[in-house]
Scaffold this active site. Structure first.
Site, PDB file in Angstrom:
ATOM      1  N   LEU B  46      -8.362   7.978  -2.791  1.00  8.93           N
ATOM      2  CA  LEU B  46      -7.030   7.374  -2.886  1.00  8.93           C
ATOM      3  C   LEU B  46      -6.965   6.395  -4.045  1.00  8.93           C
ATOM      4  O   LEU B  46      -5.997   6.376  -4.804  1.00  8.93           O
ATOM      5  CB  LEU B  46      -6.694   6.660  -1.585  1.00  8.93           C
ATOM      6  CG  LEU B  46      -6.431   7.577  -0.401  1.00  8.93           C
ATOM      7  CD1 LEU B  46      -5.999   6.765   0.805  1.00  8.93           C
ATOM      8  CD2 LEU B  46      -5.377   8.612  -0.732  1.00  8.93           C
ATOM      9  N   HIS B 269     -17.896   1.592  13.707  1.00  9.20           N
ATOM     10  CA  HIS B 269     -16.694   2.027  14.424  1.00  9.20           C
ATOM     11  C   HIS B 269     -17.045   2.335  15.868  1.00  9.20           C
ATOM     12  O   HIS B 269     -18.024   3.021  16.142  1.00  9.20           O
ATOM     13  CB  HIS B 269     -16.143   3.278  13.730  1.00  9.20           C
ATOM     14  CG  HIS B 269     -14.749   3.618  14.149  1.00  9.20           C
ATOM     15  ND1 HIS B 269     -14.462   4.096  15.396  1.00  9.20           N
ATOM     16  CD2 HIS B 269     -13.581   3.542  13.483  1.00  9.20           C
ATOM     17  CE1 HIS B 269     -13.147   4.298  15.473  1.00  9.20           C
ATOM     18  NE2 HIS B 269     -12.594   3.975  14.326  1.00  9.20           N
ATOM     19  N   SER B 287     -10.849   9.486  16.560  1.00 12.12           N
ATOM     20  CA  SER B 287      -9.868   8.492  16.137  1.00 12.12           C
ATOM     21  C   SER B 287      -9.711   7.372  17.155  1.00 12.12           C
ATOM     22  O   SER B 287      -9.694   7.582  18.367  1.00 12.12           O
ATOM     23  CB  SER B 287      -8.511   9.134  15.911  1.00 12.12           C
ATOM     24  OG  SER B 287      -7.556   8.117  15.723  1.00 12.12           O
ATOM     25  N   ARG B 333     -12.568  -3.643  16.298  1.00 16.14           N
ATOM     26  CA  ARG B 333     -13.705  -2.734  16.163  1.00 16.14           C
ATOM     27  C   ARG B 333     -15.055  -3.408  16.352  1.00 16.14           C
ATOM     28  O   ARG B 333     -15.921  -2.899  17.066  1.00 16.14           O
ATOM     29  CB  ARG B 333     -13.679  -2.110  14.781  1.00 16.14           C
ATOM     30  CG  ARG B 333     -12.561  -1.138  14.646  1.00 16.14           C
ATOM     31  CD  ARG B 333     -12.528  -0.519  13.287  1.00 16.14           C
ATOM     32  NE  ARG B 333     -11.472   0.482  13.289  1.00 16.14           N
ATOM     33  CZ  ARG B 333     -11.084   1.160  12.224  1.00 16.14           C
ATOM     34  NH1 ARG B 333     -11.673   0.943  11.063  1.00 16.14           N
ATOM     35  NH2 ARG B 333     -10.128   2.046  12.305  1.00 16.14           N
ATOM     36  N   HIS B 404     -19.286   3.186   9.612  1.00 13.49           N
ATOM     37  CA  HIS B 404     -18.021   3.816   9.268  1.00 13.49           C
ATOM     38  C   HIS B 404     -17.473   3.367   7.920  1.00 13.49           C
ATOM     39  O   HIS B 404     -16.921   4.152   7.157  1.00 13.49           O
ATOM     40  CB  HIS B 404     -17.026   3.445  10.372  1.00 13.49           C
ATOM     41  CG  HIS B 404     -15.656   3.927  10.145  1.00 13.49           C
ATOM     42  ND1 HIS B 404     -15.371   5.262  10.001  1.00 13.49           N
ATOM     43  CD2 HIS B 404     -14.480   3.288  10.008  1.00 13.49           C
ATOM     44  CE1 HIS B 404     -14.072   5.405   9.810  1.00 13.49           C
ATOM     45  NE2 HIS B 404     -13.516   4.223   9.793  1.00 13.49           N
TER      46      HIS B 404
HETATM   47  C1  LIG Z   1     -13.947   9.486   9.236  1.00 13.96           C
HETATM   48  C2  LIG Z   1     -13.198   8.365   8.588  1.00 13.96           C
HETATM   49  C3  LIG Z   1     -11.908   8.061   9.001  1.00 13.96           C
HETATM   50  C4  LIG Z   1     -11.191   7.036   8.398  1.00 13.96           C
HETATM   51  N1  LIG Z   1      -9.923   6.769   8.834  1.00 13.96           N
HETATM   52  C5  LIG Z   1      -9.214   5.790   8.237  1.00 13.96           C
HETATM   53  C6  LIG Z   1      -7.875   5.521   8.647  1.00 13.96           C
HETATM   54  O1  LIG Z   1      -7.338   6.162   9.555  1.00 13.96           O
HETATM   55  N2  LIG Z   1      -7.191   4.552   7.997  1.00 13.96           N
HETATM   56  C7  LIG Z   1      -7.744   3.841   6.980  1.00 13.96           C
HETATM   57  O2  LIG Z   1      -7.045   3.006   6.419  1.00 13.96           O
HETATM   58  N3  LIG Z   1      -9.006   4.086   6.567  1.00 13.96           N
HETATM   59  C8  LIG Z   1      -9.754   5.033   7.167  1.00 13.96           C
HETATM   60  N4  LIG Z   1     -11.038   5.274   6.750  1.00 13.96           N
HETATM   61  C9  LIG Z   1     -11.571   4.574   5.574  1.00 13.96           C
HETATM   62  C10 LIG Z   1     -10.997   5.174   4.305  1.00 13.96           C
HETATM   63  O3  LIG Z   1     -10.868   6.564   4.445  1.00 13.96           O
HETATM   64  C11 LIG Z   1     -11.843   4.912   3.078  1.00 13.96           C
HETATM   65  O4  LIG Z   1     -12.227   3.591   3.039  1.00 13.96           O
HETATM   66  C12 LIG Z   1     -11.053   5.201   1.816  1.00 13.96           C
HETATM   67  O5  LIG Z   1     -10.464   6.470   1.872  1.00 13.96           O
HETATM   68  C13 LIG Z   1     -11.911   5.072   0.575  1.00 13.96           C
HETATM   69  O6  LIG Z   1     -11.172   5.498  -0.545  1.00 13.96           O
HETATM   70  P1  LIG Z   1     -11.725   5.312  -1.993  1.00 13.96           P
HETATM   71  O7  LIG Z   1     -10.690   5.867  -2.915  1.00 13.96           O
HETATM   72  O8  LIG Z   1     -12.131   3.921  -2.203  1.00 13.96           O
HETATM   73  O9  LIG Z   1     -13.058   6.184  -2.073  1.00 13.96           O
HETATM   74  P2  LIG Z   1     -13.398   7.695  -1.672  1.00 13.96           P
HETATM   75  O10 LIG Z   1     -12.273   8.416  -1.069  1.00 13.96           O
HETATM   76  O11 LIG Z   1     -14.679   7.644  -0.948  1.00 13.96           O
HETATM   77  O12 LIG Z   1     -13.621   8.398  -3.075  1.00 13.96           O
HETATM   78  C14 LIG Z   1     -14.756   8.195  -3.840  1.00 13.96           C
HETATM   79  C15 LIG Z   1     -14.634   9.033  -5.088  1.00 13.96           C
HETATM   80  O13 LIG Z   1     -15.643   8.651  -5.999  1.00 13.96           O
HETATM   81  C16 LIG Z   1     -16.363   9.763  -6.439  1.00 13.96           C
HETATM   82  N5  LIG Z   1     -17.738   9.305  -6.666  1.00 13.96           N
HETATM   83  C17 LIG Z   1     -18.518   8.583  -5.832  1.00 13.96           C
HETATM   84  N6  LIG Z   1     -19.696   8.331  -6.430  1.00 13.96           N
HETATM   85  C18 LIG Z   1     -19.647   8.894  -7.646  1.00 13.96           C
HETATM   86  C19 LIG Z   1     -20.561   8.992  -8.726  1.00 13.96           C
HETATM   87  N7  LIG Z   1     -21.764   8.426  -8.663  1.00 13.96           N
HETATM   88  N8  LIG Z   1     -20.184   9.692  -9.815  1.00 13.96           N
HETATM   89  C20 LIG Z   1     -18.954  10.277  -9.904  1.00 13.96           C
HETATM   90  N9  LIG Z   1     -18.057  10.183  -8.909  1.00 13.96           N
HETATM   91  C21 LIG Z   1     -18.402   9.519  -7.802  1.00 13.96           C
HETATM   92  C22 LIG Z   1     -16.234  10.782  -5.350  1.00 13.96           C
HETATM   93  O14 LIG Z   1     -16.413  12.062  -5.887  1.00 13.96           O
HETATM   94  C23 LIG Z   1     -14.804  10.527  -4.891  1.00 13.96           C
HETATM   95  O15 LIG Z   1     -13.925  11.213  -5.744  1.00 13.96           O
HETATM   96  C24 LIG Z   1     -11.774   6.288   7.362  1.00 13.96           C
HETATM   97  C25 LIG Z   1     -13.066   6.587   6.943  1.00 13.96           C
HETATM   98  C26 LIG Z   1     -13.794   7.585   7.576  1.00 13.96           C
HETATM   99  C27 LIG Z   1     -15.207   7.807   7.176  1.00 13.96           C
END
Ligand SMILES: Cc1cc2nc3c(=O)[nH]c(=O)nc-3n(C[C@H](O)[C@H](O)[C@H](O)COP(=O)(O)OP(=O)(O)OC[C@H]3O[C@@H](n4cnc5c(N)ncnc54)[C@H](O)[C@@H]3O)c2cc1C
Ligand code: FES
Lengths: 251, 640
Positions: B46, B269, B287, B333, B404
């Site tokens: 995101l 979690h 969830s 949590r 989590h």
């Molecule tokens: C099962 C689960 C359910 C969840 N439910 C919720 C919810 O209902 N509501 C809520 O608010 N949050 C929720 N969360 C938390 C939330 O989903 C995450 O914190 C959030 O989506 C993280 O987004 P981000 O963009 O920071 O990273 P991520 O979505 O983890 O994206 C990381 C990106 O970085 C890239 N990347 C990583 N390392 C490297 C590297 N070394 N080199 C190149 N690329 C790399 C990956 O390819 C990916 O594209 C949940 C988490 C989990 C595990």
């Protein structure tokens, strides 16, 4: 209750895109029936590594059936025998002690094989780039409640949007057609009021990119729907065909 | 606001006006000049996808990288529950201020107030943006958006798309990204793993990545770098994170000078499917919304092996309802997780391992009917049944806490820039907004706020305030960083030892979980601090990685990540040891009240602890950002 079972795996091994591949046979012993299919492959891979054999390459990430990264043809079925289940969510209790399991990658013109069970699905991304979006820029959006969306439309959009882009539909289709994927993406946006301004351009662009990527035609076998782990309906294909005809007349 | 040279750059003025004023005060890049700047963005979750799309729309040249074969598969896709926003559509008294207040309090007073306020303020724009993109949020029959109460919030401010909110939000951001790829504003590099950051004249100017298909090392340079690479929960091996989640990008940046803040703040979690075998590769989240109707209990008697339906109500302990009468099963949590552990540690856990508690829908089904429960949770029940082979309509679910989310991350200032100039960090990878405990449905909100609405302004300010010498990917620093990366890969391949990468990862994970998981104490942490370097040493002399570096080699990829976890784990434990208080997800057993609640020490620990790297195995330097609470006054969290 969990049990331990022994299996024989026939796995497609292919070093890279340009080399030819073949099936190799491996024994998978003492597999816990509570393990997932990918966990079974993990166990086999750790054994191979200890013997100095290169492990089987396979794509996976979330292991929760949502990222669409995993997938292989198992005993002739995309994602294996269980309905509406990705490979990562398939559990070994669905197999019997002594079974032989054949595991191959998706095979389709649009999805060149990269290595072993890994293939290149970037064609799907290019299809999205060809129109699978609503062209709003960040910051321009009106207040969310300014356009009500009927629940029926919202639900239909959501049904279509559940597609995880795994490519099982293509792998299952005798023509390696991508119609189920493309139609789900088109429908998600084309049924919503927000998607109307670009409706025609969207369907024309995405279908033309789909053709350019070398996917086959749809001849109504509906194997795609049967293989789809998210139960995406072929009614999306009918909807896309209608949208396409309407757009083509205007174009 | 600086201490030890850590300047949070929080603008002056009343909290509600800071961001507006700051937007006006920041420098702008002339529209015609934007295309002359290249921004490197690592990550397409995101945070990364929304940032890349928005920056390209503004006219910057953007190069975007991810590990997976498609940007749409980033781990954000797995979020189930929902996203918060202070829209007050339900007329139940929500407001920007209330969301801000809840987040500061929920974070146990260890977040930076100004950032949290901005987050709450921007939350409303996110929903507008996503709806315009076609995100199919749940709606009511009248056509307006539906909300639910989530994770213990007293108002209904959570927007959701069935149980797939993260997926739908990410598909929205991904479609915006692909639109910019088509316009050639974004150059997309999939199946690339960032292995190092390139620092030239003290500024972050690029990255080294490995092409995961060919094994080739590539340098990419630009004028600023964004890391949106997610959290480090997989240091515990078993977690609800996707398998590729790693600390590598953040850690390599840390080794090049970026401070790592509060690594000990990890979120466990409460409602996950319990561990059931040593082959297990990940844990599955159920969830949190299930806690709206499910009741959590354990048998009162230790070691009670009767099947749950044979245990009468009088012999059950609905411990959350008993201990926290006003929040009951919806307690936050950290509190719910810790309570489950307490019960299991006391021998009242259920299931074959004794490491589980019941989440029971019997009463809800009797009250509302099976149909209603099915409509609410059908897909979750199905998922549970598929994994565990048990029907939750008939038998209570068994759940146990699992790692989590990670609140800690690279330290950033108000502009989301780390102490290393030019390096910006967004989403779960930074440390900023959730303090010591994140509220449900707030991570998605933060990722999108950072990417859509904060970075487009603040990165412009950085670019307009600095001069950049033109550099190419053949710069000596690029060559050095590539050579370093190559050396490391060659070493991993040459060890040819006896233990697999996963074997080491499991050992590290179990140790972290035991000593630095839900409960932590001095002796345990000190023990872990002894053991981690020993595991690391064995790893570098006894790991086996088959195959070569010039091809798709998934063991090699994992080996690199585990090697980093083995260094990072030590820092996490060290941070937990130094923080002599309990707050949020960090529970030090020495610091609790008589009835077992967390005891903060505001006099001594009201700061964000940002660590500076000083060499592998050597004690890092601690920099403190003192936290000030001018709006929400420091108070003991109580959910009784
Ligand atoms: C099962 C689960 C359910 C969840 N439910 C919720 C919810 O209902 N509501 C809520 O608010 N949050 C929720 N969360 C938390 C939330 O989903 C995450 O914190 C959030 O989506 C993280 O987004 P981000 O963009 O920071 O990273 P991520 O979505 O983890 O994206 C990381 C990106 O970085 C890239 N990347 C990583 N390392 C490297 C590297 N070394 N080199 C190149 N690329 C790399 C990956 O390819 C990916 O594209 C949940 C988490 C989990 C595990
Ligand atoms: S690994 Fe994500 S869907 Fe299977």
């Amino acid at each position: 209750m969990s049990r331990k079972i022994n299996l024989t795996l026939k796995v497609w091994r292919q070093k890279n895109a340009s080399s030819s591949g073949r099936f190799e046979t491996y024994e998978a012993k003492g597999i816990d029936t509570d393990a997932s299919f990918l966990e079974m492959l993990d166990v086999v891979n750790e054994q191979l590594e200890k013997r100095g054999v290169e492990p089987i390459a396979f794509d996976h990430d979330c292991r929760e059936g949502i990222c669409g990264m995993c997938g292989a043809v198992v005993n002739g079925m995309a994602h294996g025998p269980e309905k509406e289940t990705t490979l990562c969510q398939l559990h070994m209790r669905k197999f019997k002690d002594g079974d032989t399991i054949t595991i191959e990658p998706w095979r389709a013109n649009g999805f060149p094989i990269v290595r072993d069970l890994v293939c290149d699905r970037s064609a799907f991304d290019r299809i999205i780039s060809a129109g699978g979006f609503i062209g709003v820029r960040t910051g321009q959006a009106p207040e969310a409640h300014s356009v009500p969306v009927g629940k029926d439309k919202a639900d239909w959009a959501m049904d279509a949007a559940e597609c995880i882009g795994c490519g099982a539909c293509v792998a299952a289709c005798p023509n390696a057609s991508a119609m189920l994927f493309v139609s789900a993406k088109v429908t998600h946006l084309n049924v919503l009021p927000q998607g109307q301004p670009e409706k025609n351009k969207r369907v024309l662009g995405m279908v033309s990119q789909m053709d350019a990527e070398g996917f086959g035609n749809c001849s109504n076998h509906y194997e795609c729907e049967a293989a789809c782990p998210k139960g995406i309906s072929v009614k999306n294909i009918a909807k896309m065909n209608r949208d396409y005809l309407a757009a083509a007349i205007k174009a | 606001m600086s201490s030890n040279g850590l300047d949070s750059r929080v603008p002056s003025g009343p909290i509600a006006e800071k961001w507006t004023r700051h937007k006006f005060d920041m420098k702008l890049v002339n529209p015609a000049n934007k295309r002359k700047y290249t921004i490197i963005c690592v990550g397409t979750g995101l945070a990364g996808a929304s940032a890349s799309a928005s920056l390209s729309e503004l006219g910057y040249k953007v190069k975007t990288f991810c590990i997976q074969d498609s940007p749409r598969r980033a781990h954000s896709i797995a979020a189930q529950g929902g996203i918060n926003a202070a829209k007050n559509y339900q007329n139940d008294g929500d407001s920007v201020y209330r969301l801000f207040y809840d987040t500061v309090k929920g974070g146990d007073f260890r977040a930076r107030e100004a950032n949290v306020y901005r987050l709450a303020e921007l939350s409303v724009n996110i929903i507008d943006q996503c709806v315009a993109q076609g995100v199919p949020f749940a709606r009511e029959y009248g056509g307006l958006l539906d909300n639910r109460s989530f994770g213990g919030a007293q108002v209904s401010r959570t927007f959701y798309a069935r149980g797939q909110t993260g997926q739908q939000l990410l598909l929205g951001a991904y479609s915006a990204l692909m639109k910019e790829v088509a316009k050639k504003g974004v150059e997309l590099y999939t199946r690339r793993e960032m292995l190092d950051i390139i620092v030239i004249d003290g500024k972050a100017r690029g990255i080294v990545v490995r092409n995961l298909i060919t094994g080739k090392l590539e340098s990419h340079v630009g004028d600023a770098v964004i890391l949106a690479t997610g959290g480090y929960g997989n240091v515990f091996y078993l977690s609800t994170n996707a398998k590729a989640c790693n600390v590598t990008a953040a850690w390599r940046a840390h080794k090049k000078g970026a401070y790592f803040a509060n690594p000990c703040y990890t979120q466990i979690h409460p409602t996950c499917i319990p561990v059931h075998g040593d082959y297990q590769s990940k844990l599955t989240l159920m969830s949190e919304s299930l806690r709206n109707d499910g009741r959590i209990w354990v048998p009162k008697k230790q070691g009670d092996t009767r099947s749950p339906d044979q245990i009468p109500d009088a012999e059950r302990d609905y411990y959350l309802e008993r201990k926290y009468p006003s929040f009951g099963n919806l307690a936050p949590r950290d509190i719910s997780s810790r309570s489950a552990k307490e019960q299991c540690d006391a021998g009242r856990g259920v299931g074959s391992t004794g490491q589980a508690v019941y989440l029971d829908f019997r009463d809800a089904i009797n009250r509302l009917g099976k149909d209603v429960i099915e409509a609410r949770y059908g897909n979750l029940f199905q998922m549970y049944d598929r994994i565990v082979d048990n029907d939750p309509y008939k038998v209570p679910m068994m759940i146990y806490p699992a790692v989590h989310y990670t609140m800690g991350g690279l330290w950033v200032d108000y502009n989301l820039m780390s102490n290393l100039p030019g390096l910006h960090v967004l989403g779960e990878a930074n440390f900023s907004d959730h303090g010591a405990n994140r509220l449900g449905a707030s991570a998605l909100m933060q990722g999108l706020a950072d990417g859509y609405f904060v970075i487009p302004y603040t990165i412009g300010h950085y670019l307009a305030s600095n001069k950049f010498e033109p550099i190419g990917a053949d710069h000596a620093e690029c060559k050095n960083a590539e050579a370093e990366a190559k050396k490391r890969i060659d070493t991993l391949l040459s060890i040819k030892g006896k233990r697999t990468v996963d074997d080491f990862h499991r050992e590290l994970g179990l140790l972290c979980w035991d000593k630095c998981g839900m409960g932590r104490n001095k002796a345990g942490l000190e023990e872990a601090l002894q053991k981690i370097p020993a595991i690391r040493e064995e790893f570098w002399s006894n790991v086996t990685v088959v195959g070569s570096g010039e091809e798709l080699n998934q063991s090699l990829e994992r080996a690199g990540r585990v090697a980093d976890f083995l260094e990072f784990g030590e820092l996490m434990v060290r941070d937990a040891l130094h923080r002599e208080e309990s707050c949020g997800g960090h529970f030090r057993e020495e610091h609790q009240t008589e009835d077992g609640e967390a005891k903060r020490d505001d006099a001594n620990f009201c700061y964000a602890g940002a660590w500076e790297f000083s060499g592998i195995g050597s004690t890092p330097n601690l920099h403190k950002e003192q936290l000030e609470f001018n709006e929400v006054h420091l108070a003991t969290r109580s959910y009784k």
